[in-house]
Design a protein around this motif. Sequence first.
Motif, PDB file in Angstrom:
ATOM      1  N   GLY A  20       0.806  -0.730   0.162  1.00 35.93           N
ATOM      2  CA  GLY A  20       0.085   0.325   0.456  1.00 35.93           C
ATOM      3  C   GLY A  20       0.695   1.244   0.383  1.00 35.93           C
ATOM      4  N   SER A  21      -0.367   2.451  -0.665  1.00 34.55           N
ATOM      5  CA  SER A  21       0.718   4.054  -0.345  1.00 34.55           C
ATOM      6  C   SER A  21       1.298   3.970   0.948  1.00 34.55           C
ATOM      7  N   LYS A  45       3.075   5.918  -2.821  1.00 37.49           N
ATOM      8  CA  LYS A  45       3.036   7.354  -2.240  1.00 37.49           C
ATOM      9  C   LYS A  45       2.923   8.435  -2.274  1.00 37.49           C
ATOM     10  N   ASN A 134      -6.582   9.292  -2.985  1.00 37.18           N
ATOM     11  CA  ASN A 134      -6.861   9.094  -1.603  1.00 37.18           C
ATOM     12  C   ASN A 134      -7.686   9.962  -1.474  1.00 37.18           C
ATOM     13  N   ASN A 198      -8.892   3.723   4.050  1.00 38.21           N
ATOM     14  CA  ASN A 198      -7.944   4.468   4.503  1.00 38.21           C
ATOM     15  C   ASN A 198      -7.697   4.373   6.143  1.00 38.21           C
ATOM     16  N   VAL A 217       1.332   5.295  14.457  1.00 40.96           N
ATOM     17  CA  VAL A 217       0.911   5.002  13.606  1.00 40.96           C
ATOM     18  C   VAL A 217       0.108   4.270  12.971  1.00 40.96           C
ATOM     19  N   SER A 219      -1.742   0.250  12.335  1.00 45.84           N
ATOM     20  CA  SER A 219      -2.280  -0.626  12.706  1.00 45.84           C
ATOM     21  C   SER A 219      -2.061  -1.786  13.636  1.00 45.84           C
ATOM     22  N   THR A 246      -6.109  -2.056   6.095  1.00 49.87           N
ATOM     23  CA  THR A 246      -6.152  -1.613   7.081  1.00 49.87           C
ATOM     24  C   THR A 246      -6.593  -2.698   8.133  1.00 49.87           C
ATOM     25  N   GLY A 247      -5.404  -3.265   8.817  1.00 53.07           N
ATOM     26  CA  GLY A 247      -5.174  -4.445   9.665  1.00 53.07           C
ATOM     27  C   GLY A 247      -5.263  -5.794   9.008  1.00 53.07           C
ATOM     28  N   VAL A 248      -4.700  -6.004   8.481  1.00 54.36           N
ATOM     29  CA  VAL A 248      -3.935  -7.356   7.042  1.00 54.36           C
ATOM     30  C   VAL A 248      -2.740  -7.450   7.783  1.00 54.36           C
ATOM     31  N   HIS A 249      -2.077  -8.377   8.734  1.00 54.10           N
ATOM     32  CA  HIS A 249      -0.875  -8.687   9.283  1.00 54.10           C
ATOM     33  C   HIS A 249      -0.431  -9.875   9.017  1.00 54.10           C
ATOM     34  N   GLU A 266      -4.277  -4.373   0.500  1.00 54.17           N
ATOM     35  CA  GLU A 266      -2.824  -3.556   0.415  1.00 54.17           C
ATOM     36  C   GLU A 266      -2.482  -3.682   1.676  1.00 54.17           C
ATOM     37  N   ILE A 267      -1.038  -4.021   1.708  1.00 50.02           N
ATOM     38  CA  ILE A 267       0.125  -3.807   3.554  1.00 50.02           C
ATOM     39  C   ILE A 267       0.157  -2.980   3.186  1.00 50.02           C
ATOM     40  N   VAL A 268       0.557  -2.855   4.793  1.00 49.89           N
ATOM     41  CA  VAL A 268       1.596  -1.484   4.961  1.00 49.89           C
ATOM     42  C   VAL A 268       1.962  -1.865   7.022  1.00 49.89           C
ATOM     43  N   SER A 269       1.487  -1.875   7.656  1.00 49.38           N
ATOM     44  CA  SER A 269       1.767  -1.556   8.923  1.00 49.38           C
ATOM     45  C   SER A 269       2.395  -3.281   9.065  1.00 49.38           C
ATOM     46  N   TYR A 272       6.241  -3.088   8.014  1.00 45.85           N
ATOM     47  CA  TYR A 272       7.432  -1.578   9.056  1.00 45.85           C
ATOM     48  C   TYR A 272       7.212  -3.242  10.641  1.00 45.85           C
TER      49      TYR A 272
HETATM   50  C1  LIG Z   1       4.143   5.422   7.175  1.00 49.07           C
HETATM   51  C2  LIG Z   1       2.574   5.724   6.449  1.00 49.07           C
HETATM   52  C3  LIG Z   1       2.525   5.994   5.769  1.00 49.07           C
HETATM   53  C4  LIG Z   1       1.187   5.618   4.963  1.00 49.07           C
HETATM   54  N1  LIG Z   1       0.626   7.152   3.390  1.00 49.07           N
HETATM   55  C5  LIG Z   1       0.056   6.892   2.713  1.00 49.07           C
HETATM   56  C6  LIG Z   1      -0.047   7.748   1.825  1.00 49.07           C
HETATM   57  O1  LIG Z   1       1.044   8.863   1.362  1.00 49.07           O
HETATM   58  N2  LIG Z   1      -0.866   8.038   1.034  1.00 49.07           N
HETATM   59  C7  LIG Z   1      -2.393   6.815   1.499  1.00 49.07           C
HETATM   60  O2  LIG Z   1      -2.809   7.002   1.020  1.00 49.07           O
HETATM   61  N3  LIG Z   1      -2.246   5.842   2.492  1.00 49.07           N
HETATM   62  C8  LIG Z   1      -1.090   5.978   3.714  1.00 49.07           C
HETATM   63  N4  LIG Z   1      -1.142   5.304   4.258  1.00 49.07           N
HETATM   64  C9  LIG Z   1      -1.845   4.457   4.660  1.00 49.07           C
HETATM   65  C10 LIG Z   1      -1.134   3.162   3.807  1.00 49.07           C
HETATM   66  O3  LIG Z   1      -1.809   2.882   2.723  1.00 49.07           O
HETATM   67  C11 LIG Z   1      -2.987   2.041   3.796  1.00 49.07           C
HETATM   68  O4  LIG Z   1      -3.992   2.079   3.795  1.00 49.07           O
HETATM   69  C12 LIG Z   1      -2.991   1.672   5.738  1.00 49.07           C
HETATM   70  O5  LIG Z   1      -2.000   2.389   7.039  1.00 49.07           O
HETATM   71  C13 LIG Z   1      -3.618   0.301   6.599  1.00 49.07           C
HETATM   72  O6  LIG Z   1      -3.687  -0.709   6.260  1.00 49.07           O
HETATM   73  P1  LIG Z   1      -1.822  -1.832   7.046  1.00 49.07           P
HETATM   74  O7  LIG Z   1      -2.617  -1.762   7.730  1.00 49.07           O
HETATM   75  O8  LIG Z   1      -1.733  -2.764   6.375  1.00 49.07           O
HETATM   76  O9  LIG Z   1      -1.490   0.134   7.500  1.00 49.07           O
HETATM   77  C14 LIG Z   1       0.409   5.466   4.741  1.00 49.07           C
HETATM   78  C15 LIG Z   1      -0.144   4.715   6.601  1.00 49.07           C
HETATM   79  C16 LIG Z   1       1.183   4.617   6.841  1.00 49.07           C
HETATM   80  C17 LIG Z   1       1.285   4.020   8.011  1.00 49.07           C
END
Ligand SMILES: Cc1cc2nc3c(=O)[nH]c(=O)nc-3n(C[C@H](O)[C@H](O)[C@H](O)COP(=O)(O)O)c2cc1C
Length: 329
Positions: A20-21, A45, A134, A198, A217, A219, A246-249, A266-269, A272
Amino acid sequence: MPDLSTSYLGLQLKNPIIVGSSGLTDSVEKIKNLEDLGAAAVVLKSLFEEEIIMEMEETIYSMTNRHFVFPETMDYLETVVKEDILASYLELITEAKKTVEIPIIASINCVSSQKWTYFAKEIEKAGADALELNLFFLPSDNQRGEKEMMEATFDIIRKVKGIIQIPVALKISAFQSNLIRYVEHIDQVGIEGIVLFNRSWMPDIDINQLVISSGFVLSSHSDLGNTLRWVSMASGRVNCDIAASTGVHDGAGLIKLLLAGAHVCEIVSTLYINDLAQIRKMTDELSKWMETHEFNTIDEFRGRLSQANSGNPAAWERVQFMKHFRNFV
Ligand SMILES: Cc1cc2nc3c(=O)[nH]c(=O)nc-3n(C[C@H](O)[C@H](O)[C@H](O)COP(=O)(O)O)c2cc1C
């Protein structure tokens, strides 16, 4: 070996995991690494409308030491700063497209349907495979009701769809009144995908300094339930594709969301918190689970437990604990 491939926004993906972004996707080197580690696509991003305005203000201040400038200077700076930030973003897209094979989804953060819309055209020209918008309206404006929020969203979608041909997904926040109606209307206006959800910056309070600070920051696992609920309810009610965010770990979270009806996650957290090897762990877990349950393709089980298909639609709408937590200790 089960086939993990799937399609999202008309793009063919080798598996249902998109990074994810975030800062994880802000350079070509990082994107290449994510491809090597198994990501099926990335969302860049976001390009932030507000960031461009802030940079303009800083430039003005550093030039003049005051905030007032003549309108002509303002117009000039607006163009220069915008072009500068946009140029680096377009270069990232062009270079990433030359370097990797996975689809590149660009992202624009929009708070209005005003000046940034021409960015969408430039992003398309630079070669992005799709665009994610977004969008985050905090429903705190007592002058703007649900109808105005919806109209603002539709206006953004129509303007963008009117100028580009690449697929567009809308990433929304979970804080909307009547989410399902909102999602259905967005779908009817005409969009290829919707991203649920988001995640916003969260405020906190520093009790030692007595100031407002930044909250945590990332999830956690416990955020999964809300995403699951709304994906399961949206699935079958919209024609567009659904991306869960959001919340897929872990692999189990991924499998649950596919069962609820998501096309991709879409995964992010988790990347990290753990590390980037988590992508492969999740696809391995999905693959093993499919083998155990004798599924050859994702389409064989996608949406099997969505609200429409689960045989227990009320479970997805239950909000009171009732007997479940009566004896909770
Ligand atoms: C450090 C960080 C930066 C992020 N930057 C963006 C961004 O620029 N644009 C966006 O749409 N979402 C942004 N997000 C949100 C993520 O894309 C994602 O939707 C959100 O973290 C939920 O997914 P997760 O539970 O896997 O983290 C950001 C999230 C984090 C943690």
